[in-house]
Design a protein around this motif. Structure first.
Motif, PDB file in Angstrom:
ATOM      1  N   LEU A   1     -12.882  -1.467   2.801  1.00 31.44           N
ATOM      2  CA  LEU A   1     -11.997  -1.232   3.937  1.00 31.44           C
ATOM      3  C   LEU A   1     -12.420  -2.056   5.151  1.00 31.44           C
ATOM      4  O   LEU A   1     -11.570  -2.566   5.878  1.00 31.44           O
ATOM      5  CB  LEU A   1     -11.962   0.254   4.285  1.00 31.44           C
TER       6      LEU A   1
ATOM      7  N   GLN B   1     -11.238  -5.524   4.540  1.00 29.49           N
ATOM      8  CA  GLN B   1      -9.786  -5.611   4.653  1.00 29.49           C
ATOM      9  C   GLN B   1      -9.346  -5.659   6.112  1.00 29.49           C
ATOM     10  O   GLN B   1      -8.525  -6.497   6.489  1.00 29.49           O
ATOM     11  CB  GLN B   1      -9.102  -4.440   3.943  1.00 29.49           C
ATOM     12  N   VAL B   2      -9.871  -4.771   6.938  1.00 30.12           N
ATOM     13  CA  VAL B   2      -9.437  -4.738   8.331  1.00 30.12           C
ATOM     14  C   VAL B   2      -9.878  -6.007   9.064  1.00 30.12           C
ATOM     15  O   VAL B   2      -9.131  -6.554   9.892  1.00 30.12           O
ATOM     16  CB  VAL B   2      -9.882  -3.431   9.033  1.00 30.12           C
TER      17      VAL B   2
ATOM     18  N   ASN C   1      -7.533  -8.795   7.953  1.00 25.09           N
ATOM     19  CA  ASN C   1      -6.213  -8.643   8.574  1.00 25.09           C
ATOM     20  C   ASN C   1      -6.213  -9.158  10.008  1.00 25.09           C
ATOM     21  O   ASN C   1      -5.249  -9.788  10.441  1.00 25.09           O
ATOM     22  CB  ASN C   1      -5.759  -7.188   8.536  1.00 25.09           C
TER      23      ASN C   1
ATOM     24  N   THR D   1      -6.010  -2.446  12.173  1.00 27.50           N
ATOM     25  CA  THR D   1      -6.404  -1.125  11.707  1.00 27.50           C
ATOM     26  C   THR D   1      -5.707  -0.843  10.384  1.00 27.50           C
ATOM     27  O   THR D   1      -4.924  -1.675   9.905  1.00 27.50           O
ATOM     28  CB  THR D   1      -6.107  -0.047  12.775  1.00 27.50           C
ATOM     29  N   LEU D   2      -5.972   0.315   9.819  1.00 27.37           N
ATOM     30  CA  LEU D   2      -5.424   0.654   8.507  1.00 27.37           C
ATOM     31  C   LEU D   2      -4.716   1.998   8.541  1.00 27.37           C
ATOM     32  O   LEU D   2      -4.935   2.818   9.430  1.00 27.37           O
ATOM     33  CB  LEU D   2      -6.545   0.694   7.464  1.00 27.37           C
TER      34      LEU D   2
ATOM     35  N   GLU E   1      -2.545   4.973   5.617  1.00 24.31           N
ATOM     36  CA  GLU E   1      -2.236   5.365   4.247  1.00 24.31           C
ATOM     37  C   GLU E   1      -1.040   6.305   4.293  1.00 24.31           C
ATOM     38  O   GLU E   1      -0.758   6.921   5.322  1.00 24.31           O
ATOM     39  CB  GLU E   1      -3.431   6.015   3.563  1.00 24.31           C
TER      40      GLU E   1
ATOM     41  N   GLU F   1       4.574  -5.294  10.690  1.00 31.40           N
ATOM     42  CA  GLU F   1       3.374  -4.462  10.529  1.00 31.40           C
ATOM     43  C   GLU F   1       2.587  -4.307  11.829  1.00 31.40           C
ATOM     44  O   GLU F   1       1.376  -4.091  11.802  1.00 31.40           O
ATOM     45  CB  GLU F   1       2.467  -4.991   9.415  1.00 31.40           C
TER      46      GLU F   1
ATOM     47  N   HIS G   1      -2.862   7.245  10.236  1.00 32.78           N
ATOM     48  CA  HIS G   1      -3.759   6.213  10.746  1.00 32.78           C
ATOM     49  C   HIS G   1      -5.184   6.521  10.302  1.00 32.78           C
ATOM     50  O   HIS G   1      -5.652   7.657  10.407  1.00 32.78           O
ATOM     51  CB  HIS G   1      -3.692   6.162  12.276  1.00 32.78           C
TER      52      HIS G   1
ATOM     53  N   ALA H   1      -2.135  -2.272   8.411  1.00 30.74           N
ATOM     54  CA  ALA H   1      -1.901  -2.492   6.984  1.00 30.74           C
ATOM     55  C   ALA H   1      -2.226  -1.215   6.228  1.00 30.74           C
ATOM     56  O   ALA H   1      -3.043  -0.410   6.677  1.00 30.74           O
ATOM     57  CB  ALA H   1      -2.786  -3.624   6.459  1.00 30.74           C
ATOM     58  N   ASP H   2      -1.584  -1.042   5.090  1.00 29.55           N
ATOM     59  CA  ASP H   2      -1.962   0.071   4.226  1.00 29.55           C
ATOM     60  C   ASP H   2      -3.299  -0.248   3.579  1.00 29.55           C
ATOM     61  O   ASP H   2      -3.531  -1.377   3.126  1.00 29.55           O
ATOM     62  CB  ASP H   2      -0.899   0.315   3.159  1.00 29.55           C
ATOM     63  N   ALA H   3      -4.184   0.724   3.546  1.00 27.76           N
ATOM     64  CA  ALA H   3      -5.495   0.552   2.931  1.00 27.76           C
ATOM     65  C   ALA H   3      -5.329   0.232   1.452  1.00 27.76           C
ATOM     66  O   ALA H   3      -4.519   0.855   0.761  1.00 27.76           O
ATOM     67  CB  ALA H   3      -6.322   1.817   3.107  1.00 27.76           C
TER      68      ALA H   3
END
Length: 151
Positions: A1, A4-5, A8, A19-20, A22, A44, A78, A121-123
Motif C-alpha cells: 500500500l 501504491q500511494v 500514484n 491516498t487510497l 476501498e 480520481e 478512505h 485510488a482503490d487499494a
C-alpha cells in the motif's frame, strides 16, 4: 500500500496528495462516522471527504427502505494513508484550519479548501485492520489472541 500511494503521487503530478480507498459494502459502515467516506470525480481526484454518508441515498434512507446499500453508487471508505509533495507540506503548515475541516474533524479538507488536488485510488490489496476507536482496538486484540493460539 505504501508503494501504491507513492507511485500514484508520482503518476499524477497535478496532485499535492495521494491516498487510497476501498469499497463500502454495508449500510453499517456507510452510516458509521468513524468510517471516513470519499467521493471522487472521473479523474480520481477527491471531491469531498466526510464522516457522513456521501453520496447520500436520500429516497431509500429517508424511507427506511435501504436494509442493504443500493447498488447504484460506488461508496468508498478512505484509508488514512497519504503521500505528500514537499512543496504542498510547506504551504499546508502555514494555513489555518478551514471551517469544514473543523466541523468534520478531517485534516485533508484543509487541502481541498485551498484547491489542492488529492488523487484517490482503490487499494490494490486489502488494508490491515484500522484502529480508530476503542471498539477497533478490542477487535484487534481478539484477532491477535486468536492468531497466537491464546499464548
Amino acid at each position: 500500500l505504501i508503494n501504491q500511494v507513492a507511485e500514484n503521487l508520482a503518476e499524477f503530478p497535478q496532485a499535492g496528495i495521494a491516498t487510497l480507498a476501498e469499497p463500502i459494502s454495508t449500510k453499517t459502515d456507510l452510516l458509521n462516522p468513524n468510517v471516513v467516506k470519499v467521493v471522487t470525480n472521473h479523474l480520481e481526484m477527491a471531491l469531498y471527504f466526510s464522516r457522513a454518508p456521501i453520496a447520500f441515498p436520500r429516497d431509500q434512507m429517508q424511507a427506511g427502505l435501504a436494509e442493504q446499500l443500493p447498488d447504484t453508487f460506488p461508496w468508498r471508505r478512505h484509508i488514512g494513508m497519504y503521500a505528500y509533495r514537499v512543496e504542498f507540506l510547506n504551504r499546508y503548515v502555514s494555513w489555518a484550519p478551514a471551517a469544514v475541516e473543523e466541523i468534520e474533524c478531517l485534516e485533508q479538507l484543509r487541502a481541498l479548501w485551498h484547491g489542492v488536488d488529492i488523487h484517490v485510488a482503490d487499494a490494490l490489496v486489502a488494508p490491515p485492520i484500522g484502529v480508530d476507536t476503542p471498539e477497533d482496538l478490542q477487535r484487534l486484540r481478539v484477532l491477535l489472541e486468536e492468531s497466537s493460539g491464546g499464548n
